[in-house]
Design an enzyme around this catalytic site. Structure first.
Site, short mmCIF file in Angstrom:
data_model
loop_
_atom_site.label_atom_id
_atom_site.label_comp_id
_atom_site.label_asym_id
_atom_site.label_seq_id
_atom_site.Cartn_x
_atom_site.Cartn_y
_atom_site.Cartn_z
N TYR A 28 32.42 -8.32 -2.57
CA TYR A 28 32.92 -6.98 -2.10
C TYR A 28 33.89 -6.96 -0.69
CZ TYR A 28 29.79 -4.62 -5.35
OH TYR A 28 29.15 -4.45 -6.71
N ARG A 46 27.31 -5.31 -18.54
CA ARG A 46 26.30 -5.84 -17.46
C ARG A 46 25.23 -4.61 -17.11
NH1 ARG A 46 25.71 -6.99 -11.87
NH2 ARG A 46 23.93 -8.39 -11.62
N GLU A 94 21.47 -10.94 -6.95
CA GLU A 94 21.61 -10.92 -5.71
C GLU A 94 20.06 -11.17 -4.98
OE1 GLU A 94 23.57 -7.68 -4.00
OE2 GLU A 94 25.48 -8.10 -5.21
N GLU A 111 30.14 -8.68 -10.20
CA GLU A 111 30.19 -7.18 -9.53
C GLU A 111 31.47 -7.54 -8.39
OE1 GLU A 111 26.90 -5.55 -7.39
OE2 GLU A 111 25.65 -6.08 -9.22
N ASN A 117 29.17 -11.99 -7.28
CA ASN A 117 29.46 -10.78 -6.71
C ASN A 117 30.12 -10.71 -5.32
OD1 ASN A 117 27.71 -9.82 -8.75
ND2 ASN A 117 26.24 -8.87 -7.61
N HIS A 139 17.00 -6.54 -11.11
CA HIS A 139 18.03 -5.94 -10.22
C HIS A 139 17.21 -5.12 -9.14
CE1 HIS A 139 22.40 -4.79 -9.40
NE2 HIS A 139 21.86 -4.34 -8.54
#
Ligand code: FCB
Length: 459
Positions: free
Chosen positions: A302, A84, A173, A367, A300, A128
């Protein structure tokens, strides 16, 4: 570094599961003046004194622009089935609109051909965060016209690469572009204005919808949008904390997911923004455009957050509109060098929740990863047991979500390479491959080897 050996990964994913790694143009390419590339808002922001850690910029980054062949060979060595990456809009349209720069398109064509030749499937993200500066000069995402310029860019890009790229994603995002860019000011363009943040939110989503329409008309069959999710938990069950978590969850997660997959903004968020004097600038037909059917949703993830209503200004510029009295609690347990906590179980519940909001929509983890203070040993190895553990725990969390019924089709590790971590600069290393920024030598970390093992076990 702890010396505890990470637990081995025992889970198995369904046949056809995609194992990839992700990057983004400004974080790795460097070569910011090559082949007619126009400036983007990240060039401007990173060159503005005081905006980034030690004044770091993406001018050189990991020199992927010239080293892409070596990087693709690394991907093949790791056994990645997919990669990606994002396209820098200002390489393709240096002024953001109008004049097309063929040399910019040629770079991505060479990259894609290299990937296809190595058996690595390209997953292209159109945006991005690196808006052409020329569009910022006209108001950037606060200007509705930028959404139409994005559709123009989609048309140009698909015209050039649609014959060889199957998997397309519009935005990465949009929460960060809108709220970190216009509310907390941590990201380009670095503004702190609630009205701008609300306008940018809606125009980014509109761009997604208009871009999706163009790509669909041009025959795209694998179309997605990548959103970043942070599960929010109230610090206590007091009504004030519960409401703080609702507001943060509203703007972080639901404000982006719901319009894209259900065609409506959440009513509580609409009310919160209006009460803050920053209403979403929705026009007739916009929500139908935004809710254009998707083939997959990029997720995504985290970390998770615990939030508290303090009742007084925190003194910190919030990422959320009208949320200046809400504080994040310090994470419990170990933190990564970003200061982020680690919460794999929340990943499972997140995926289950998204599946309930968007039933039938395949999910792709676009991600997930962690930053640690990696060093190359004299033997030329990088021992990163924390990252191996994080990778294993989060893959296991995805697998648990699949067992619970979530339709997750793939996982992309963030990141293939150590890279320019935006305002945090080069000190934050997220790669499964180490980059020595003095020599540009790449060294596969233990986590890269561990990931390759997982992939090999699924062959
Ligand atoms: C995400 C970004 C990505 C990288 C990781 C750590 O929010 O999409 O570019 O910075 O965080």
């Amino acid at each position: 570094m702890t010396s505890t050996a990470p637990a081995p990964l025992t889970v198995r994913f369904p046949p056809g599961f995609v194992f990839g790694a992700a990057t983004a143009a400004y974080q790795i390419e460097g070569a910011v003046h090559a082949d007619g590339r126009g400036p983007s808002i990240w060039d401007t922001f990173s060159h503005t004194p005081g905006k980034t850690h030690l004044g770091h910029t993406g001018d050189v980054a990991a020199e992927h622009f010239t080293r892409y062949r070596e990087d693709v060979a690394l991907m093949a060595d790791l056994g990645l089935s997919a990669y990606r990456f994002s396209v820098a809009w200002s390489r393709v349209l240096p002024e953001g609109t109008g004049r097309v720069e063929q040399r910019g398109l040629d770079f991505y064509r060479r990259l894609v051909d290299e990937l296809l030749g190595a058996g690595v499937e390209p997953w292209l993200t159109m945006y991005h965060w690196d808006l052409p500066q020329a569009l910022q000069d006209r108001g950037g995402w606060t200007n509705r016209d930028t959404a139409h310029r994005f559709a123009e860019y989609a048309d140009v890009l698909h015209g050039a690469l649609g014959d060889r790229v199957t998997h397309w994603s519009t935005l990465n995002e949009p929460m960060c572009s809108a709220l970190l860019g216009h509310m907390s000011g941590q990201h380009a363009p670095g503004h702190t204005d609630a009205v701008e943040a609300s306008r940018a939110t809606h125009h980014l989503l509109l761009a997604h919808g208009l871009g999706t329409r163009v790509l669909r008309e041009r025959g795209a069959t694998s179309l997605g949008l990548t959103l970043n999710f942070t599960p929010m938990t109230p610090a206590t069950d007091s009504p004030a904390d519960v409401d703080a978590a609702r507001r943060c969850d509203g703007q972080q997660n639901r404000m982006f997911l719901l319009p894209a997959v259900t065609g409506a903004y959440p009513a509580d968020v609409v009310a919160d923004l209006a009460a803050a004097g920053a209403p979403l600038p929705v026009e007739d037909g916009d929500l139908e455009t935004i809710a254009a059917p998707l083939d997959w949703l990029g997720v995504n993830y985290y970390f998770s957050s615990v939030v508290r209503e303090t009742g007084e200004p925190t003194g910190k510029q919030s990422s959320f509109i009208g949320a200046g009295t809400i504080a994040d609690l310090e994470p419990e347990g170990p933190t990564t060098t970003m200061g982020w906590g680690i919460d794999a179980p929340a990943f499972t519940s997140l995926l289950t929740w998204i599946s309930s909001v968007a039933p039938g929509l395949p999910l792709v983890i676009t991600e997930n990863g962690s930053a640690w203070p990696d060093e190359v040993t004299p033997e030329g190895r990088v021992h990163d047991p924390e990252r191996v553990q994080y990778l294993h725990d989060h893959l296991a969390a995805v697998s648990a979500a699949v067992d619970a019924g979530a339709d997750v089709r793939g996982y992309f590790a963030w990141s293939l390479l150590d890279n320019y971590e935006w305002a945090r600069g080069y000190d934050q290393r997220f790669g499964i491959v180490h980059v020595d920024y003095d020599t540009q030598v790449r060294t596969v970390k233990d986590s890269g080897r561990a990931y390759a093992e997982v992939i090999r076990a699924h062959r």
